[in-house]
Motif scaffolding. Structure first.
Motif, PDB file in Angstrom:
ATOM      1  N   ALA B  26       0.878  -1.161   0.000  1.00  0.00           N
ATOM      2  CA  ALA B  26       0.000   0.000   0.000  1.00  0.00           C
ATOM      3  C   ALA B  26       0.916   1.210   0.000  1.00  0.00           C
ATOM      4  CB  ALA B  26      -0.869   0.002   1.244  1.00  0.00           C
ATOM      5  N   ILE B  27       0.491   2.283  -0.636  1.00  0.00           N
ATOM      6  CA  ILE B  27       1.339   3.470  -0.688  1.00  0.00           C
ATOM      7  C   ILE B  27       1.314   4.166   0.658  1.00  0.00           C
ATOM      8  CG2 ILE B  27       1.546   5.791  -1.655  1.00  0.00           C
ATOM      9  CD1 ILE B  27       1.119   4.738  -4.319  1.00  0.00           C
ATOM     10  N   SER B  28       2.499   4.343   1.247  1.00  0.00           N
ATOM     11  CA  SER B  28       2.568   5.067   2.506  1.00  0.00           C
ATOM     12  C   SER B  28       3.497   6.252   2.328  1.00  0.00           C
ATOM     13  CB  SER B  28       3.096   4.148   3.603  1.00  0.00           C
ATOM     14  OG  SER B  28       4.382   3.673   3.260  1.00  0.00           O
ATOM     15  N   SER B  29       3.266   7.301   3.096  1.00  0.00           N
ATOM     16  CA  SER B  29       4.099   8.493   3.024  1.00  0.00           C
ATOM     17  C   SER B  29       4.205   9.077   4.411  1.00  0.00           C
ATOM     18  CB  SER B  29       3.468   9.536   2.106  1.00  0.00           C
ATOM     19  OG  SER B  29       3.253   9.008   0.832  1.00  0.00           O
ATOM     20  N   ASN B  30       5.173   9.985   4.590  1.00  0.00           N
ATOM     21  CA  ASN B  30       5.294  10.620   5.883  1.00  0.00           C
ATOM     22  C   ASN B  30       4.389  11.849   5.944  1.00  0.00           C
ATOM     23  OD1 ASN B  30       6.059  11.520   8.369  1.00  0.00           O
ATOM     24  ND2 ASN B  30       8.115  12.136   7.777  1.00  0.00           N
ATOM     25  N   TYR B  31       3.104  11.660   5.785  1.00  0.00           N
ATOM     26  CA  TYR B  31       2.145  12.698   6.118  1.00  0.00           C
ATOM     27  C   TYR B  31       0.797  12.042   6.356  1.00  0.00           C
ATOM     28  CZ  TYR B  31       1.319  12.710   0.980  1.00  0.00           C
ATOM     29  OH  TYR B  31       1.101  12.380  -0.309  1.00  0.00           O
ATOM     30  N   PRO B  32      -0.046  12.730   7.133  1.00  0.00           N
ATOM     31  CA  PRO B  32      -1.310  12.086   7.493  1.00  0.00           C
ATOM     32  C   PRO B  32      -2.256  11.971   6.315  1.00  0.00           C
ATOM     33  CG  PRO B  32      -1.133  14.270   8.505  1.00  0.00           C
ATOM     34  CD  PRO B  32       0.134  14.031   7.800  1.00  0.00           C
ATOM     35  N   GLY B  33      -3.067  10.909   6.318  1.00  0.00           N
ATOM     36  CA  GLY B  33      -4.168  10.824   5.365  1.00  0.00           C
ATOM     37  C   GLY B  33      -3.829  10.177   4.041  1.00  0.00           C
ATOM     38  N   THR B  34      -2.746   9.375   3.984  1.00  0.00           N
ATOM     39  CA  THR B  34      -2.403   8.727   2.721  1.00  0.00           C
ATOM     40  C   THR B  34      -3.473   7.719   2.317  1.00  0.00           C
ATOM     41  OG1 THR B  34      -0.146   8.834   3.519  1.00  0.00           O
ATOM     42  CG2 THR B  34      -0.504   7.677   1.472  1.00  0.00           C
ATOM     43  N   THR B  35      -4.041   7.048   3.327  1.00  0.00           N
ATOM     44  CA  THR B  35      -5.053   6.046   3.038  1.00  0.00           C
ATOM     45  C   THR B  35      -6.428   6.647   3.289  1.00  0.00           C
ATOM     46  OG1 THR B  35      -3.492   4.496   4.003  1.00  0.00           O
ATOM     47  CG2 THR B  35      -5.657   3.635   3.469  1.00  0.00           C
ATOM     48  N   ASP B 307       8.377  10.906   1.989  1.00  0.00           N
ATOM     49  CA  ASP B 307       8.788  10.092   3.122  1.00  0.00           C
ATOM     50  C   ASP B 307       9.681  10.858   4.084  1.00  0.00           C
ATOM     51  OD1 ASP B 307       7.320   8.232   1.912  1.00  0.00           O
ATOM     52  OD2 ASP B 307       8.831   6.651   1.910  1.00  0.00           O
ATOM     53  N   PHE B 308      10.374  11.858   3.567  1.00  0.00           N
ATOM     54  CA  PHE B 308      11.203  12.688   4.426  1.00  0.00           C
ATOM     55  C   PHE B 308      10.313  13.534   5.335  1.00  0.00           C
ATOM     56  CE2 PHE B 308      14.146  16.363   5.113  1.00  0.00           C
ATOM     57  CZ  PHE B 308      15.113  15.656   5.791  1.00  0.00           C
ATOM     58  N   GLY B 309       9.131  13.885   4.842  1.00  0.00           N
ATOM     59  CA  GLY B 309       8.191  14.668   5.647  1.00  0.00           C
ATOM     60  C   GLY B 309       8.155  16.137   5.247  1.00  0.00           C
ATOM     61  N   TYR B 310       8.594  16.433   4.017  1.00  0.00           N
ATOM     62  CA  TYR B 310       8.677  17.834   3.622  1.00  0.00           C
ATOM     63  C   TYR B 310       7.319  18.437   3.242  1.00  0.00           C
ATOM     64  CZ  TYR B 310      10.041  22.202   1.596  1.00  0.00           C
ATOM     65  OH  TYR B 310      10.121  23.539   1.345  1.00  0.00           O
ATOM     66  N   LEU B 311       6.445  17.643   2.634  1.00  0.00           N
ATOM     67  CA  LEU B 311       5.243  18.225   2.026  1.00  0.00           C
ATOM     68  C   LEU B 311       4.308  18.985   2.981  1.00  0.00           C
ATOM     69  CD1 LEU B 311       4.445  15.592  -0.714  1.00  0.00           C
ATOM     70  CD2 LEU B 311       5.957  17.557  -0.758  1.00  0.00           C
ATOM     71  N   PRO B 312       4.063  18.487   4.209  1.00  0.00           N
ATOM     72  CA  PRO B 312       3.215  19.275   5.103  1.00  0.00           C
ATOM     73  C   PRO B 312       3.797  20.656   5.391  1.00  0.00           C
ATOM     74  CG  PRO B 312       3.452  17.056   5.934  1.00  0.00           C
ATOM     75  CD  PRO B 312       4.412  17.183   4.792  1.00  0.00           C
ATOM     76  N   ARG B 313       5.115  20.769   5.415  1.00  0.00           N
ATOM     77  CA  ARG B 313       5.750  22.067   5.658  1.00  0.00           C
ATOM     78  C   ARG B 313       5.533  22.997   4.473  1.00  0.00           C
ATOM     79  NH1 ARG B 313       8.272  18.227   8.500  1.00  0.00           N
ATOM     80  NH2 ARG B 313       8.892  18.780  10.603  1.00  0.00           N
ATOM     81  N   LEU B 314       5.612  22.431   3.286  1.00  0.00           N
ATOM     82  CA  LEU B 314       5.328  23.220   2.086  1.00  0.00           C
ATOM     83  C   LEU B 314       3.877  23.709   2.132  1.00  0.00           C
ATOM     84  CD1 LEU B 314       6.714  24.075  -0.543  1.00  0.00           C
ATOM     85  CD2 LEU B 314       5.720  22.069  -1.633  1.00  0.00           C
ATOM     86  N   ALA B 315       2.993  22.851   2.612  1.00  0.00           N
ATOM     87  CA  ALA B 315       1.573  23.206   2.698  1.00  0.00           C
ATOM     88  C   ALA B 315       1.378  24.394   3.638  1.00  0.00           C
ATOM     89  CB  ALA B 315       0.754  22.010   3.187  1.00  0.00           C
ATOM     90  N   VAL B 316       2.119  24.413   4.752  1.00  0.00           N
ATOM     91  CA  VAL B 316       1.997  25.524   5.697  1.00  0.00           C
ATOM     92  C   VAL B 316       2.474  26.821   5.042  1.00  0.00           C
ATOM     93  CG1 VAL B 316       2.892  26.480   7.854  1.00  0.00           C
ATOM     94  CG2 VAL B 316       2.215  24.087   7.741  1.00  0.00           C
ATOM     95  N   LEU B 317       3.616  26.741   4.348  1.00  0.00           N
ATOM     96  CA  LEU B 317       4.180  27.939   3.728  1.00  0.00           C
ATOM     97  C   LEU B 317       3.269  28.496   2.637  1.00  0.00           C
ATOM     98  CD1 LEU B 317       7.887  26.794   3.459  1.00  0.00           C
ATOM     99  CD2 LEU B 317       6.994  28.596   4.932  1.00  0.00           C
ATOM    100  N   LEU B 318       2.599  27.614   1.912  1.00  0.00           N
ATOM    101  CA  LEU B 318       1.789  28.065   0.780  1.00  0.00           C
ATOM    102  C   LEU B 318       0.325  28.288   1.153  1.00  0.00           C
ATOM    103  CD1 LEU B 318       3.253  25.899  -2.108  1.00  0.00           C
ATOM    104  CD2 LEU B 318       3.803  28.230  -1.463  1.00  0.00           C
ATOM    105  N   ASP B 319       0.012  28.119   2.428  1.00  0.00           N
ATOM    106  CA  ASP B 319      -1.387  28.210   2.860  1.00  0.00           C
ATOM    107  C   ASP B 319      -2.021  29.551   2.494  1.00  0.00           C
ATOM    108  OD1 ASP B 319      -3.636  27.012   4.330  1.00  0.00           O
ATOM    109  OD2 ASP B 319      -3.312  28.668   5.720  1.00  0.00           O
ATOM    110  N   THR B 320      -1.286  30.646   2.734  1.00  0.00           N
ATOM    111  CA  THR B 320      -1.845  31.973   2.456  1.00  0.00           C
ATOM    112  C   THR B 320      -2.163  32.128   0.975  1.00  0.00           C
ATOM    113  OG1 THR B 320      -0.410  32.768   4.216  1.00  0.00           O
ATOM    114  CG2 THR B 320      -1.498  34.421   2.881  1.00  0.00           C
TER     115      THR B 320
END
Lengths: 79, 569
Positions: B26-35, B307-320
């Protein structure tokens, strides 16, 4: 006695204790599920410009919260 | 057959445990909600076979979001639950564990991410925890497989201690009490990864880091893609496949029907993989020789960042920024996935909360986010004229992305919900999980895309053979000539784009257009009809009415953008 202010008002890097969450039950429940509830110690990791989200650390977790939600989280500064 | 549920908070490694137990991936990633949808597979417990269901991550059993509703429904009638807890975040995991214990279902706890907890100076007294909870607790490291066999061995011991239901607050208190008894924290300095984690989420340092990461990702993807094509795939096609095709060609009439369909037309007496346009020549070459290397490179880099966990941080930066488009930061996930292939990108809009956001995000992905195939062709067609022309197309797409998002946000009723997103710690990804995920995605791409490209080439050849295109071209000519400044043949390519955009861009390459005309037509193509596969997914994810809206926006905006470029350039 220290002042009770919204989470948006405390400076980056400082810690505070959550006093209450002033939002409706929806916001309240989602935050509680993440472990953010009255009595929990939070540290503001990052604040963004103007209307961006705020990142807080609580326990071993970090959570990003939209600014509108942060205005509803009332905290009391510790230290 | 027994039904066993795999449950736990989001991002605690349930999918990794699942693939260890079932051998399925199953595809897993280091951020919530992959499944978001549940996945099921068979596992062996001793001599017995059991059905294992990977339930979407839930913070509680209160159903505060879609994934949690699903989780709750599945609990009814289960024979046992494997509760995957995060050793690095025990209090919150315990909260769910306690809630599960109150239900009427036997339980085993897998204390996952055990290795990371040790590194971070967290020690947990496992026997004590077992005593407190009165269910088996097994420390595991799912990515390496540590503790998995013990977990299976202890499944029969799954227990359901008699516990009266508690209120939410009592549950948190109890979780806190148990935590204090079993966990000791060793004070230590921040690790480099933690410092980096904080720096990449603060705007002042995070935005430059984000720009650097995205630029580097782009450069590396281009580099891997180009080198794979130049040093591996082109030589393979030329030395192994070309002789086969040449032999076939020699045995056929070069003007005949079969030759035109299968091998295409000869260019200077030779089979040309790019221009001949046969199913077996250009069709296969487009898939394997031009697109696949970029898909590979893209998903390798994306997998690492995930998997490194970068994407949620990108999401925070681009939220505005995303809020201006009626979305919140988490919508970067569908956008980024869309750069690989629009199909998974549109499917990922499910991580968004409401239909309004999903419509905006899906429309933006299908109109303004060029998939890897399309980008490969953009570079192929425009690259020889200079990188600045390619940059122009990207710029036009970005402008369209912003304008369409802002307009939709303005026109559609409702507000974009606020971001609530857990930021996982950075973790060094395991090569094995990245490779597995890459393989799954490549297989998905080949299954989705290859039939469409081959059928696309086949259909174009058939229509061309019977002369249908000349008729279409004659009708569309005035529009293309006056509004877009393009010859009527370019119209053909755009019509073909309904089937498969990349094939269409390939057709443009053979037309001898000026760079300006190419920029206009490539941009229009990139924005108009998504390929058939995207079209089907749009219907599936949005429903027909919203899909029609989305397609209307697509047609109008691409025509306007084409006309604007024609005037400006």
């Amino acid at each position: 006695m220290s002042k009770q202010v919204p989470l948006t008002e405390i400076p980056e890097g400082s810690s505070a204790c959550v006093v209450e969450i002033a939002g409706g039950t929806g916001v309240h429940d989602r935050l509680r599920a993440l472990g953010i509830r009255a009595g929990v110690q939070v540290t503001k990791v990052s604040d963004s410009f103007a209307s961006g989200p705020i990142v807080v650390r609580h326990g071993q977790t970090q959570t990003a919260l939209g600014r509108g939600i942060c205005r509803k989280i009332v905290v009391e500064a510790t230290k | 057959m027994k039904r066993i549920l795999l449950m736990g908070n989001p991002n605690v490694g349930k999918s990794a445990v699942f693939s260890r137990l079932t051998g399925l991936h199953a595809i897993s990633s280091n951020y919530p909600g992959t499944t978001v949808e549940f996945v099921q597979g068979r596992m062996r417990i001793g001599d017995e076979e059991a059905l294992l269901i990977d339930v979407p991550g839930a913070y509680g059993l209160e159903a505060t979001c879609k994934a949690e509703e699903v989780a709750l429904e599945m609990l009814v009638g289960a024979d046992a639950v494997i509760d995957v807890a995060d050793a690095t975040n025990l209090e919150r995991s315990l909260h769910l564990t306690l809630h599960l214990i109150e239900q009427d279902v036997p339980l085993v706890v897998a204390l996952n991410i055990w290795d990371d907890a040790k590194h971070r100076g967290i020690s947990i007294d496992v026997p004590r925890l077992e005593k407190e909870l009165r269910v088996p607790v097994v420390p595991t490291v799912a990515v390496t497989g540590e503790g998995i066999s013990e977990l299976v061995a202890r499944l029969p011991e799954a227990a359901n201690p008699d516990t009266p239901p508690r209120s939410e607050d009592e549950r948190w208190l109890e979780a806190g009490r148990v935590l204090n008894k079993v966990q000791t924290l060793e004070h230590r300095h921040h690790t480099l990864l933690e410092v980096l984690g904080d720096a990449s989420v603060r705007p002042a340092t995070g935005l430059p880091i984000a720009a650097g990461v995205l630029f580097l990702a782009f450069v590396v993807i281009r580099m891997i893609g180009e080198n794979l094509i130049g040093f591996v795939l082109e030589p393979l096609f030329n030395t192994l496949w070309l002789p086969v095709l040449e032999r076939m060609s020699a045995a056929m009439d070069p003007e005949g029907f079969l030759h035109t369909i299968l091998l295409g037309s000869l260019v200077n007496g030779q089979i040309d993989f790019v221009q001949s346009f046969g199913v077996l020549s250009t069709g296969l070459f487009v898939v394997f020789g031009m697109v696949l290397p970029y898909v590979f490179a893209f998903y390798a880099i994306l997998g690492f960042l995930e998997d490194f966990g970068y994407l949620p941080r990108l999401a925070v930066l681009l939220d505005t920024l995303m809020h201006r488009l009626g979305l919140h930061g988490w919508a970067v996930i569908p956008m980024l996935l869309g750069f690989g292939c629009n199909v998974p990108g549109i499917m990922a809009t499910r991580v968004l909360e409401n239909p309004r956001e999903r419509l905006i995000a899906a429309t933006l992905v299908s109109v303004a986010v060029p998939c890897a195939s399309l980008q490969a062709m953009m570079w192929g067609v425009l690259g020889p004229h200079g990188a600045r022309y390619v940059a122009l197309v990207y710029a036009a797409l970005f402008v369209a992305w912003v304008i369409i998002g802002r307009l939709l946000n303005h026109v559609l009723k409702g507000e974009s919900p606020e971001l609530i997103l857990e930021i996982p710690p950075y973790r060094m990804p395991s090569v094995r999980t990245i490779a597995q995920k890459l393989w799954l995605r490549m297989r998905g791409f080949l299954k989705e895309a290859m039939p469409f490209v081959l059928l696309g080439v086949l259909a174009v050849n058939m229509l061309d053979y019977v002369g249908a295109f000349d008729a279409i071209a004659a009708v569309a000519a005035p529009l293309f000539d006056r509004v877009l400044g393009l010859p009527s043949e370019a119209g053909l390519a755009i019509v073909v784009g309904i089937l498969r955009k990349d094939v269409a861009v390939g057709m443009l390459g053979a037309l001898q257009l000026t760079p300006k005309q190419l920029v206009v037509s490539v941009t229009v193509l990139a924005m108009t009809f998504p390929c058939i596969a995207t079209f089907v997914v749009l219907i599936k994810e949005l429903g027909v009415p919203s899909m029609l809206k989305s397609v209307g926006i697509m047609l109008l905006s691409s025509l306007l953008m084409g006309a604007a470029l024609n005037v400006i350039l």
